[in-house]
Design a protein around this motif. Structure first.
Motif, PDB file in Angstrom:
ATOM      1  N   ILE A 112       0.840  -1.202   0.000  1.00  0.00           N
ATOM      2  CA  ILE A 112       0.000   0.000   0.000  1.00  0.00           C
ATOM      3  C   ILE A 112       0.878   1.256   0.000  1.00  0.00           C
ATOM      4  O   ILE A 112       1.814   1.372   0.785  1.00  0.00           O
ATOM      5  CB  ILE A 112      -0.918   0.011   1.255  1.00  0.00           C
ATOM      6  N   ASP A 113       0.550   2.206  -0.901  1.00  0.00           N
ATOM      7  CA  ASP A 113       1.272   3.484  -0.936  1.00  0.00           C
ATOM      8  C   ASP A 113       0.487   4.595  -0.224  1.00  0.00           C
ATOM      9  O   ASP A 113       1.059   5.518   0.334  1.00  0.00           O
ATOM     10  CB  ASP A 113       1.483   3.932  -2.394  1.00  0.00           C
ATOM     11  N   LEU A 114      -0.834   4.531  -0.331  1.00  0.00           N
ATOM     12  CA  LEU A 114      -1.681   5.636   0.134  1.00  0.00           C
ATOM     13  C   LEU A 114      -2.796   5.089   1.020  1.00  0.00           C
ATOM     14  O   LEU A 114      -3.498   4.150   0.625  1.00  0.00           O
ATOM     15  CB  LEU A 114      -2.301   6.328  -1.089  1.00  0.00           C
ATOM     16  N   ILE A 115      -2.954   5.696   2.184  1.00  0.00           N
ATOM     17  CA  ILE A 115      -4.030   5.274   3.088  1.00  0.00           C
ATOM     18  C   ILE A 115      -5.012   6.424   3.228  1.00  0.00           C
ATOM     19  O   ILE A 115      -4.638   7.528   3.627  1.00  0.00           O
ATOM     20  CB  ILE A 115      -3.480   4.886   4.488  1.00  0.00           C
ATOM     21  N   GLY A 116      -6.266   6.185   2.876  1.00  0.00           N
ATOM     22  CA  GLY A 116      -7.325   7.187   3.021  1.00  0.00           C
ATOM     23  C   GLY A 116      -8.232   6.816   4.181  1.00  0.00           C
ATOM     24  O   GLY A 116      -8.489   5.637   4.406  1.00  0.00           O
ATOM     25  N   VAL A 117      -8.672   7.823   4.926  1.00  0.00           N
ATOM     26  CA  VAL A 117      -9.630   7.586   6.015  1.00  0.00           C
ATOM     27  C   VAL A 117     -10.718   8.645   5.906  1.00  0.00           C
ATOM     28  O   VAL A 117     -10.421   9.843   5.851  1.00  0.00           O
ATOM     29  CB  VAL A 117      -8.958   7.674   7.408  1.00  0.00           C
ATOM     30  N   ASP A 118     -11.978   8.214   5.878  1.00  0.00           N
ATOM     31  CA  ASP A 118     -13.079   9.178   5.868  1.00  0.00           C
ATOM     32  C   ASP A 118     -13.751   9.193   7.241  1.00  0.00           C
ATOM     33  O   ASP A 118     -13.623   8.233   8.007  1.00  0.00           O
ATOM     34  CB  ASP A 118     -14.107   8.812   4.776  1.00  0.00           C
TER      35      ASP A 118
ATOM     36  N   LEU B   6       2.638   5.966  10.092  1.00  0.00           N
ATOM     37  CA  LEU B   6       2.518   5.727   8.644  1.00  0.00           C
ATOM     38  C   LEU B   6       3.326   6.757   7.854  1.00  0.00           C
ATOM     39  O   LEU B   6       3.974   6.417   6.856  1.00  0.00           O
ATOM     40  CB  LEU B   6       1.039   5.753   8.227  1.00  0.00           C
ATOM     41  N   ILE B   7       3.311   8.004   8.315  1.00  0.00           N
ATOM     42  CA  ILE B   7       4.106   9.044   7.644  1.00  0.00           C
ATOM     43  C   ILE B   7       5.597   8.682   7.757  1.00  0.00           C
ATOM     44  O   ILE B   7       6.357   8.804   6.791  1.00  0.00           O
ATOM     45  CB  ILE B   7       3.881  10.429   8.295  1.00  0.00           C
ATOM     46  N   ALA B   8       6.002   8.226   8.956  1.00  0.00           N
ATOM     47  CA  ALA B   8       7.426   7.934   9.199  1.00  0.00           C
ATOM     48  C   ALA B   8       7.957   6.843   8.276  1.00  0.00           C
ATOM     49  O   ALA B   8       9.142   6.834   7.940  1.00  0.00           O
ATOM     50  CB  ALA B   8       7.635   7.540  10.663  1.00  0.00           C
ATOM     51  N   ILE B   9       7.072   5.906   7.863  1.00  0.00           N
ATOM     52  CA  ILE B   9       7.556   4.839   6.964  1.00  0.00           C
ATOM     53  C   ILE B   9       7.253   5.165   5.498  1.00  0.00           C
ATOM     54  O   ILE B   9       7.310   4.300   4.632  1.00  0.00           O
ATOM     55  CB  ILE B   9       7.008   3.452   7.357  1.00  0.00           C
ATOM     56  N   GLY B  10       6.905   6.410   5.221  1.00  0.00           N
ATOM     57  CA  GLY B  10       6.867   6.858   3.836  1.00  0.00           C
ATOM     58  C   GLY B  10       5.514   6.833   3.153  1.00  0.00           C
ATOM     59  O   GLY B  10       5.429   7.032   1.940  1.00  0.00           O
ATOM     60  N   LYS B  11       4.452   6.624   3.919  1.00  0.00           N
ATOM     61  CA  LYS B  11       3.132   6.539   3.296  1.00  0.00           C
ATOM     62  C   LYS B  11       2.510   7.919   3.101  1.00  0.00           C
ATOM     63  O   LYS B  11       2.759   8.845   3.876  1.00  0.00           O
ATOM     64  CB  LYS B  11       2.181   5.692   4.157  1.00  0.00           C
ATOM     65  N   ARG B  12       1.693   8.027   2.053  1.00  0.00           N
ATOM     66  CA  ARG B  12       0.834   9.208   1.902  1.00  0.00           C
ATOM     67  C   ARG B  12      -0.488   8.892   2.613  1.00  0.00           C
ATOM     68  O   ARG B  12      -1.130   7.886   2.316  1.00  0.00           O
ATOM     69  CB  ARG B  12       0.585   9.494   0.420  1.00  0.00           C
ATOM     70  N   VAL B  13      -0.846   9.744   3.568  1.00  0.00           N
ATOM     71  CA  VAL B  13      -2.040   9.513   4.382  1.00  0.00           C
ATOM     72  C   VAL B  13      -3.000  10.678   4.155  1.00  0.00           C
ATOM     73  O   VAL B  13      -2.605  11.841   4.285  1.00  0.00           O
ATOM     74  CB  VAL B  13      -1.664   9.421   5.887  1.00  0.00           C
ATOM     75  N   ILE B  14      -4.237  10.369   3.792  1.00  0.00           N
ATOM     76  CA  ILE B  14      -5.237  11.434   3.593  1.00  0.00           C
ATOM     77  C   ILE B  14      -6.400  11.161   4.540  1.00  0.00           C
ATOM     78  O   ILE B  14      -7.027  10.095   4.471  1.00  0.00           O
ATOM     79  CB  ILE B  14      -5.772  11.482   2.143  1.00  0.00           C
ATOM     80  N   MET B  15      -6.669  12.118   5.425  1.00  0.00           N
ATOM     81  CA  MET B  15      -7.737  11.932   6.401  1.00  0.00           C
ATOM     82  C   MET B  15      -8.769  13.036   6.233  1.00  0.00           C
ATOM     83  O   MET B  15      -8.424  14.226   6.230  1.00  0.00           O
ATOM     84  CB  MET B  15      -7.176  11.937   7.818  1.00  0.00           C
ATOM     85  N   ALA B  16     -10.039  12.633   6.087  1.00  0.00           N
ATOM     86  CA  ALA B  16     -11.121  13.597   5.909  1.00  0.00           C
ATOM     87  C   ALA B  16     -12.081  13.505   7.081  1.00  0.00           C
ATOM     88  O   ALA B  16     -12.391  12.403   7.548  1.00  0.00           O
ATOM     89  CB  ALA B  16     -11.862  13.307   4.602  1.00  0.00           C
ATOM     90  N   GLY B  17     -12.528  14.654   7.576  1.00  0.00           N
ATOM     91  CA  GLY B  17     -13.489  14.615   8.686  1.00  0.00           C
ATOM     92  C   GLY B  17     -13.932  15.996   9.113  1.00  0.00           C
ATOM     93  O   GLY B  17     -13.362  17.012   8.710  1.00  0.00           O
ATOM     94  N   LEU B  18     -14.966  16.004   9.943  1.00  0.00           N
ATOM     95  CA  LEU B  18     -15.533  17.261  10.441  1.00  0.00           C
ATOM     96  C   LEU B  18     -14.569  17.936  11.396  1.00  0.00           C
ATOM     97  O   LEU B  18     -13.998  17.284  12.277  1.00  0.00           O
ATOM     98  CB  LEU B  18     -16.829  16.981  11.208  1.00  0.00           C
ATOM     99  N   ASP B  19     -14.396  19.245  11.270  1.00  0.00           N
ATOM    100  CA  ASP B  19     -13.549  19.960  12.227  1.00  0.00           C
ATOM    101  C   ASP B  19     -14.309  20.341  13.492  1.00  0.00           C
ATOM    102  O   ASP B  19     -13.727  20.422  14.560  1.00  0.00           O
ATOM    103  CB  ASP B  19     -12.885  21.190  11.583  1.00  0.00           C
TER     104      ASP B  19
END
Ligand code: ADP
Ligand code: MG
Length: 200
Positions: free
Chosen positions: A85-91, A107-120
């Motif tokens: 896996i290269d990219l992890i998305g979380v909604d 996950l960032i430390a081991i080189g992954k692109r992480v995209i997290m979406a959510g209410l602020d």
């Protein structure tokens, strides 16, 4: 000594309900797949709108996703396939516990692109769960506005239209709408059901 891996990135997509967070997450996941990146997407099982096996936007766009009960389940589902896996998305990331923060850091430390979406913010206008902390440590924060259902101005708030004081009331349509600052009234009067302005 082996070189440490090139760090990845954390991208946070936030804003009120209906601001297009899921649409934007789905757009980024689809583009990554066009670029032949290998993508895994997750959502909490509290959000059972539409599908268990995908994330969906209010405009009916979808992307495959695994539904998990909590951060531990997410970790268990992700780690066996992490090499692929290269990219992890979380909604709907606001529904996860603060344990999502060290997971993102890992996950960032081991080189992954992480995209997290959510209410602020919650229906009460207060910071929602782990999202403010994730925003603080993110490489990029995309804060989207919806359209105020009263006046059409940019809306940064989620107005709850029912009485409930529960933090989480999911699913029933018509329960929430997007509102600008001027038309956001976080508290309903218990006796009259009328919208009551917060005391300042
Ligand atoms: P979020 O994930 O932020 O709740 P979605 O990506 O699921 O938002 O949905 C965004 C879509 O919702 C918009 O493209 C539009 O079609 C629809 N929509 C419904 N109500 C509104 C509103 N008040 N403001 C903006 N978009 C709205
Ligand atoms: Mg969404």
């Amino acid at each position: 000594m082996a070189d440490s891996p090139t760090p990845g990135v954390l991208e946070v997509i936030t804003g009120p309900m209906f601001s297009g967070k899921s649409e934007e997450l789905i757009r980024r996941l689809k583009r990554a797949r066009i670029a032949r990146r290998r993508v895994a997407c997750f959502k909490p099982d509290i959000d059972l709108r539409y599908h268990r096996t995908s994330i969906a936007s209010h405009s009916a766009q979808t992307h495959d996703a695994t539904t998990v009960a909590n951060v531990e389940d997410l970790r268990e589902a992700l780690y066996p396939q992490l090499d692929q896996i290269d990219l992890i998305g979380v909604d709907e990331v606001q529904f996860f516990s603060p344990a999502i923060i060290p997971l993102a850091v890992e996950l960032i430390a081991i080189g992954k692109r992480v995209i997290m979406a959510g209410l602020d913010t919650t229906f009460a206008g207060e910071p929602f769960g782990p999202v403010p902390n994730l925003m603080a440590i993110a490489d990029t924060v995309t804060k989207l506005a919806a359209v105020c259902m009263v006046c059409g101005a940019p809306a940064i708030h989620t107005q709850r239209l029912s009485h409930s004081r529960e933090l989480v009331v999911v699913g029933a349509s018509g329960l929430y709408e997007a509102r600008c600052r001027a038309h956001f009234h976080p508290f309903l009067d218990d006796q009259t059901s009328q919208l009551k302005l917060p005391k300042v």
